[in-house]
Scaffold this motif. Structure first.
Motif, short mmCIF file in Angstrom:
data_model
loop_
_atom_site.label_atom_id
_atom_site.label_comp_id
_atom_site.label_asym_id
_atom_site.label_seq_id
_atom_site.Cartn_x
_atom_site.Cartn_y
_atom_site.Cartn_z
N LEU A 59 1.01 -1.46 0.54
CA LEU A 59 -0.30 -0.39 0.33
C LEU A 59 0.41 1.27 -0.17
N ASP A 60 0.15 2.37 -0.70
CA ASP A 60 1.06 3.66 -1.15
C ASP A 60 0.30 4.88 -0.43
N GLY A 61 0.42 5.50 0.70
CA GLY A 61 -0.12 6.45 0.96
C GLY A 61 0.49 7.73 1.35
N HIS A 62 1.44 7.32 1.48
CA HIS A 62 2.07 8.39 2.63
C HIS A 62 3.08 9.76 1.35
N GLY A 63 3.24 9.17 0.37
CA GLY A 63 4.41 9.96 -0.50
C GLY A 63 5.32 9.28 -0.54
N ARG A 64 5.41 8.44 0.00
CA ARG A 64 6.86 7.74 0.08
C ARG A 64 7.60 8.08 0.98
N LYS A 65 7.08 9.03 2.34
CA LYS A 65 7.62 9.57 3.68
C LYS A 65 6.98 8.29 4.50
N SER A 66 8.00 8.26 5.36
CA SER A 66 8.20 6.95 6.07
C SER A 66 7.03 6.32 7.32
N VAL A 67 6.50 5.23 7.51
CA VAL A 67 5.58 5.11 8.02
C VAL A 67 6.05 4.60 8.73
N TYR A 68 5.30 5.18 10.38
CA TYR A 68 5.76 4.73 11.76
C TYR A 68 4.50 4.37 12.90
N CYS A 69 3.70 3.71 12.11
CA CYS A 69 2.25 3.35 12.58
C CYS A 69 1.18 2.79 11.22
N VAL A 70 1.03 1.49 12.29
CA VAL A 70 -0.31 0.62 11.53
C VAL A 70 -1.29 0.11 12.57
N GLY A 71 -2.65 0.34 12.67
CA GLY A 71 -3.35 -0.40 12.70
C GLY A 71 -4.68 -1.21 12.14
N THR A 72 -5.15 -2.23 13.16
CA THR A 72 -6.71 -2.11 12.69
C THR A 72 -7.36 -1.72 13.24
N MET A 73 -8.82 -1.46 12.47
CA MET A 73 -9.93 -1.05 13.69
C MET A 73 -10.89 -2.02 13.99
N GLY A 74 -11.58 -3.08 13.95
CA GLY A 74 -12.21 -4.24 13.38
C GLY A 74 -12.08 -4.87 12.30
N GLY A 75 -11.11 -5.56 12.13
CA GLY A 75 -10.57 -6.93 11.60
C GLY A 75 -9.54 -5.83 10.48
N LYS A 76 -8.97 -7.08 9.93
CA LYS A 76 -8.01 -6.81 9.29
C LYS A 76 -8.25 -6.12 7.88
N ASP A 77 -9.77 -5.25 7.28
CA ASP A 77 -10.15 -4.38 5.92
C ASP A 77 -9.74 -3.23 6.40
N THR A 98 -7.31 -1.23 -1.85
CA THR A 98 -6.07 -1.12 -1.71
C THR A 98 -6.43 0.33 -1.48
N SER A 99 -7.68 1.52 -1.26
CA SER A 99 -7.74 2.49 -1.50
C SER A 99 -7.75 3.73 0.02
N VAL A 100 -7.35 4.81 0.13
CA VAL A 100 -7.66 5.66 1.60
C VAL A 100 -8.55 6.75 1.30
N THR A 101 -9.12 6.05 2.22
CA THR A 101 -10.98 6.35 2.63
C THR A 101 -10.70 7.61 2.62
N ASP A 102 -9.92 8.39 4.04
CA ASP A 102 -10.27 9.15 4.46
C ASP A 102 -8.18 9.72 5.27
N SER A 103 -8.45 10.78 5.77
CA SER A 103 -7.22 11.16 5.89
C SER A 103 -6.74 12.07 7.49
N VAL A 104 -6.25 12.28 7.99
CA VAL A 104 -6.41 13.05 9.01
C VAL A 104 -4.72 13.89 9.18
N PHE A 105 -4.38 15.17 8.81
CA PHE A 105 -3.09 15.89 8.98
C PHE A 105 -3.15 16.35 10.34
N THR A 106 -1.82 15.87 10.35
CA THR A 106 -1.52 16.14 12.15
C THR A 106 -1.16 16.93 12.88
#
Length: 328
Positions: A59-77, A98-106
């Protein structure tokens, strides 16, 4: 005589970048194939099939910037990921999507991983480091409604939040947050009231990682020093140091207590994973496989104890997967 530490059960190669975060998803009502999510410095999230030991999806959704946290929200989908592009992405992986459905700008520039807590069916709280240096923001998902911002007292000089752990004693109780800060302190926050309940100076250096066992009201934290700090929470909601454990080498990137609360694992800057008994912090094993800093450790949530695994991700681009102490 103590048994020699085991070799990894298998090793996952192919991220072609340092591995910063790992998360298993082995649950689910149907006998699904267990998967492991990994986030790497190249910005990719790899979904590993633990039967074939290969990547099912990248999955590619962070503009090739390092990913440092992943988690699931009730099941692997339903996946959540956080990257150095200052975004937290929500993914829908059902039916091969393989789509990003929403995002939060931190707007936060550090490496502080967000923390998730399920508060009701389909409702989650998420704690994340906020734009202002010392603040933590709590959002409700999926609505992205702001619940509160946790601000230290004026002049507290805590520095940035480094690690966060949202938890609640049981389903109906008030959510609380443990936050480890740059100055070495850990603070317990009441989320609904938005106020600090207790503060404890655990380390001389920034708190790199912490985990908490709400059943025993006992937690553990690590920093860049040679010390693990074990602390407890009394009936009055006050944190107090329970004991400290001297390490052979300095630097802990990650700490995780296994879901059955029997053992814990630490990820070391010395390339090693250390296993301890959680009750008395008795050292049980040193897993010596990696050739560079171990950034993250994660236990699987498999229902069958014998199938439970431990994964470690390293700067050496490899993920080692171990089967240890599954009979305890």
């Amino acid at each position: 005589m103590a048994l020699p530490p085991p070799d990894p059960q298998f090793v996952l190669r192919g991220t072609n970048a340092a591995v910063h975060t790992l998360h298993f998803s082995c649950g689910g009502p149907d006998p699904d194939i267990p998967v492991l999510f990994s986030g790497s410095e190249s910005g990719f999230i790899h979904v590993w099939n633990l039967k074939t030991h290969r990547v099912d999806t990248a999955l590619d959704g962070h503009g090739r910037k390092s990913v440092y946290c992943v988690g699931t929200m009730g099941g692997k989908d339903r996946l959540l990921s956080q990257g150095r592009d200052q975004r937290i992405c929500l993914w829908d992986l059902a039916e091969g999507r393989t789509s990003v459905t929403d995002s939060v700008f931190t707007e936060h520039v550090g490496f502080c991983r967000c923390s998730l807590l399920k508060v009701a069916q389909g409702r989650w709280l998420m704690a994340m480091a906020a734009r202002s240096l010392e603040e933590v923001q709590i959002l409700e998902l999926p609505s992205k409604t702001s619940v509160c911002t946790l601000k230290p007292e004026v002049g507290a000089k805590l520095g940035m939040p480094m690690c966060l752990k949202l938890w609640q004693l049981n389903c109906g109780s008030q959510p609380v947050l443990l936050a480890g800060y740059e100055d070495g302190s850990v603070i317990l926050w009441n989320v609904s009231m938005g106020k600090a309940l207790s503060q404890l100076d655990c380390h001389q250096e920034p708190v790199m990682s912490l985990d908490f066992d709400s059943e025993k009201a006992k937690g553990i934290s690590g920093s860049s020093e040679k010390v693990l700090s074990i602390w407890s929470l009394n009936e009055q909601q006050n944190l107090q140091v329970y004991k400290t454990h001297e390490l052979v080498n300095a630097g802990i990137s990650d700490i995780t207590i296994r879901p059955d609360k029997k053992i814990l694992a630490t990820a070391g800057w010395d390339h090693r994973v250390r296993i301890f008994g959680w009750k008395k912090l008795k050292p049980l094993a040193v897993l010596d496989y990696h050739t560079a800093t171990v950034h993250c450790v994660s236990f699987s949530d498999h229902r069958n104890p014998r199938e439970r695994l431990l994964a470690a991700g390293s700067k050496d681009h490899r993920i080692s997967v171990w089967s240890i102490y599954t009979q305890t």
